[in-house]
Design a protein around this motif. Structure first.
Motif, PDB file in Angstrom:
ATOM      1  N   VAL A 148       0.856  -1.185   0.000  1.00  0.00           N
ATOM      2  CA  VAL A 148       0.000   0.000   0.000  1.00  0.00           C
ATOM      3  C   VAL A 148       0.893   1.236   0.000  1.00  0.00           C
ATOM      4  N   LYS A 149       0.551   2.191  -0.859  1.00  0.00           N
ATOM      5  CA  LYS A 149       1.275   3.465  -0.914  1.00  0.00           C
ATOM      6  C   LYS A 149       0.280   4.590  -0.666  1.00  0.00           C
ATOM      7  N   TYR A 150       0.773   5.717  -0.185  1.00  0.00           N
ATOM      8  CA  TYR A 150      -0.122   6.836   0.107  1.00  0.00           C
ATOM      9  C   TYR A 150       0.320   8.089  -0.640  1.00  0.00           C
ATOM     10  N   ILE A 151      -0.571   8.665  -1.404  1.00  0.00           N
ATOM     11  CA  ILE A 151      -0.289   9.972  -2.021  1.00  0.00           C
ATOM     12  C   ILE A 151      -0.357  11.024  -0.920  1.00  0.00           C
ATOM     13  N   GLU A 152       0.678  11.866  -0.862  1.00  0.00           N
ATOM     14  CA  GLU A 152       0.758  12.829   0.240  1.00  0.00           C
ATOM     15  C   GLU A 152      -0.236  13.973   0.095  1.00  0.00           C
ATOM     16  N   VAL A 153      -0.624  14.473   1.260  1.00  0.00           N
ATOM     17  CA  VAL A 153      -1.448  15.684   1.325  1.00  0.00           C
ATOM     18  C   VAL A 153      -0.492  16.845   1.592  1.00  0.00           C
ATOM     19  N   ASP A 154      -0.592  17.921   0.807  1.00  0.00           N
ATOM     20  CA  ASP A 154       0.339  19.038   1.019  1.00  0.00           C
ATOM     21  C   ASP A 154      -0.157  19.962   2.133  1.00  0.00           C
ATOM     22  N   GLU A 155       0.595  21.032   2.379  1.00  0.00           N
ATOM     23  CA  GLU A 155       0.256  21.883   3.542  1.00  0.00           C
ATOM     24  C   GLU A 155      -1.044  22.668   3.341  1.00  0.00           C
ATOM     25  N   THR A 156      -1.543  22.713   2.097  1.00  0.00           N
ATOM     26  CA  THR A 156      -2.827  23.411   1.873  1.00  0.00           C
ATOM     27  C   THR A 156      -4.017  22.459   2.039  1.00  0.00           C
ATOM     28  N   GLY A 157      -3.716  21.184   2.265  1.00  0.00           N
ATOM     29  CA  GLY A 157      -4.811  20.224   2.420  1.00  0.00           C
ATOM     30  C   GLY A 157      -5.220  19.577   1.107  1.00  0.00           C
ATOM     31  N   ARG A 158      -4.428  19.811   0.054  1.00  0.00           N
ATOM     32  CA  ARG A 158      -4.738  19.182  -1.246  1.00  0.00           C
ATOM     33  C   ARG A 158      -3.777  18.018  -1.486  1.00  0.00           C
ATOM     34  N   LEU A 159      -4.155  17.165  -2.414  1.00  0.00           N
ATOM     35  CA  LEU A 159      -3.249  16.080  -2.783  1.00  0.00           C
ATOM     36  C   LEU A 159      -2.062  16.652  -3.546  1.00  0.00           C
ATOM     37  N   ASP A 160      -0.896  16.128  -3.255  1.00  0.00           N
ATOM     38  CA  ASP A 160       0.315  16.510  -3.998  1.00  0.00           C
ATOM     39  C   ASP A 160       0.292  15.694  -5.298  1.00  0.00           C
ATOM     40  N   MET A 161      -0.114  16.340  -6.392  1.00  0.00           N
ATOM     41  CA  MET A 161      -0.322  15.605  -7.639  1.00  0.00           C
ATOM     42  C   MET A 161       0.996  15.142  -8.264  1.00  0.00           C
ATOM     43  N   GLU A 162       2.072  15.861  -7.934  1.00  0.00           N
ATOM     44  CA  GLU A 162       3.373  15.384  -8.417  1.00  0.00           C
ATOM     45  C   GLU A 162       3.689  14.041  -7.750  1.00  0.00           C
ATOM     46  N   HIS A 163       3.392  13.980  -6.451  1.00  0.00           N
ATOM     47  CA  HIS A 163       3.609  12.725  -5.736  1.00  0.00           C
ATOM     48  C   HIS A 163       2.667  11.641  -6.259  1.00  0.00           C
TER      49      HIS A 163
END
Ligand code: PLP
Length: 415
Positions: A148-163
């Motif tokens: 299982v991998k997790y796409i990170e949430v950035d500091e604005t609360g959005r998904l880090d789409m690059e990740h």
């Protein structure tokens, strides 16, 4: 701006259809801001269910008598109505009724996940997944050897789409993403994630528990392979949820539960399965609840899902701005706008979220406090819990004001 007309919904007329909103506690009118947990049920939905019990109650698919036929038609129609509501052109065959979103996710995990995943496969989640997804895929991964991998949430609360682009690879078997986060309010770019998943030959499951109740959703425009939501969060009854799946995929999947009503032929040696969606709905299904869900869909479509969305966004923006003005309130998730749904999670400095919810309760303001079934996300935010106010079609600006005004009591008692 009128306090009763939020967006273009006639909130006063809407409230008249919810007798529960007339409740008072010690003379203080109820302010219900826990809609992300469960919404209330309007009269047309209660009426449809009562009417079903009064006039057509019977079991489905197993009787040729008139009542059973009526119940069967009502039950089947509910599938078609839901399909139409979320843009599923395969109609009832693509709509499986379950108990709730959680069961829909488990159905997918047990039926597809256990059979299809192996040690070379990866399931990509996001850090803002509800435990309904997160725990389920963790457990299925353990049993299949998948990772299982997790796409990170950035500091604005959005998904880090690059990740996201780094996480989703040719090893990805499934991407599981929440459409609208029940903690951050973030509206995720699910269509873009679906494209990414498909580019790598993976499927995408979308958890729409907070999306379908609050905005227009078209599963085919998203190109979701699977999509789930619950009746009780969209003005419908408890006890019914939906798993949408593309027909071809549902056809290929094994049943998750076995029993009566889902078979084609049974011998002492083996059994074969019935048509979609019945192959996934063994036993006596939630018939009255399906009738209620049908009525809830009619009700919401009459209000207009674009108007519901505008109402949600406007109230969330108002709550966000009022809380942000307070100075000692930390708010989680994106700033108001199209990328935020109708809820606001926050903490008041020096006051535990549970204490805050308890003081709110003294003011007859119902909010949620805790981790909202996103413990790892709360760990990432560096807090054990948060308070959450969530809005629905009957909420008003005055109710947001009541929430903000009650903060003073909490400050006096705890800060
Ligand atoms: N997913 C999300 C985003 C939710 O908000 C919820 C409920 O809070 C669920 C899943 C689980 O829904 P249910 O309890 O109806 O199964």
């Amino acid at each position: 701006m009128s306090q009763q007309n939020v967006g273009s919904l006639d909130v006063e007329a809407i409230r008249a259809e919810y007798p529960i909103l007339e409740r008072e506690f010690d003379g203080t009118p109820l302010v219900y801001l826990d809609n992300a947990a469960t919404t209330h049920t309007p009269e047309p939905v209660v009426e449809a269910m009562s009417d079903y019990y009064r006039t057509s109650n019977s079991n489905v698919h197993r009787g040729i008598h008139q009542l059973s036929q009526e119940a069967s038609i009502a039950y089947e129609d509910a599938h078609d109505r839901v399909a139409d509501f979320i843009g599923a052109s395969g109609e009832r065959e693509e709509i499986v009724f379950t108990k709730n979103t959680t069961e829909s996710e488990n159905l997918l995990a047990y039926s597809w996940g256990l059979n299809e995943l192996g040690p070379d496969d990866e399931v990509v989640l996001t850090e803002m997944e509800h435990h309904a997804s997160l725990v389920t895929w963790q457990q299925i991964a353990k049993r299949t050897g998948a990772s299982v991998k997790y796409i990170e949430v950035d500091e604005t609360g959005r998904l880090d789409m690059e990740h996201a682009r780094e996480c989703i690879t040719d090893d990805t078997a499934l991407v599981s993403v929440v459409h609208v986060s029940n903690t951050l309010g973030t509206v995720n770019p699910v269509a873009e994630l679906a494209d990414l998943a498909h580019d790598h030959g993976a499927y995408i499951f979308v958890d729409g528990a907070q999306a379908v109740p609050t905005r227009p959703v078209d599963v085919e425009a998203i190109d979701a392979d699977f999509y789930a939501f619950s009746g009780h969060k969209m003005a419908g009854p408890t006890g019914i949820g939906v798993l949408y799946g593309k027909k071809k995929l549902l056809e290929e999947m094994e049943p998750y539960l076995y029993g009566g009503g889902m078979i084609r032929k049974v011998t002492f040696e083996d059994s074969t399965w019935g048509d979609l969606p019945w192959k996934f709905e063994p036993g006596t299904p939630p018939i009255a609840e399906a009738v209620g869900l049908h009525a809830a869909v009619d009700y919401l479509e009459e209000l207009g899902m674009e108007r519901v969305r505008a109402h949600e966004e406007e109230l969330a923006a108002y709550a966000y701005d009022r809380l942000a003005e307070e100075g000692d309130v930390e708010i989680y998730g994106p700033e108001p706008g199209a990328e935020r749904g109708g809820l606001v999670s926050f903490n008041l400095e020096g006051v535990h979220a549970h204490d805050l919810a308890s003081i709110m309760n003294d003011h007859a303001v119902a909010i949620r406090a805790g981790d909202h079934c996103t413990q790892p996300l709360h760990d990432k935010l560096g807090v054990a819990a948060s308070a959450r106010a969530s809005f629905y079609v009957y909420n008003t600006h005055e109710e947001v004001d009541a929430l903000v005004e009650a903060l003073d009591d909490a400050r006096q008692l705890f800060a």
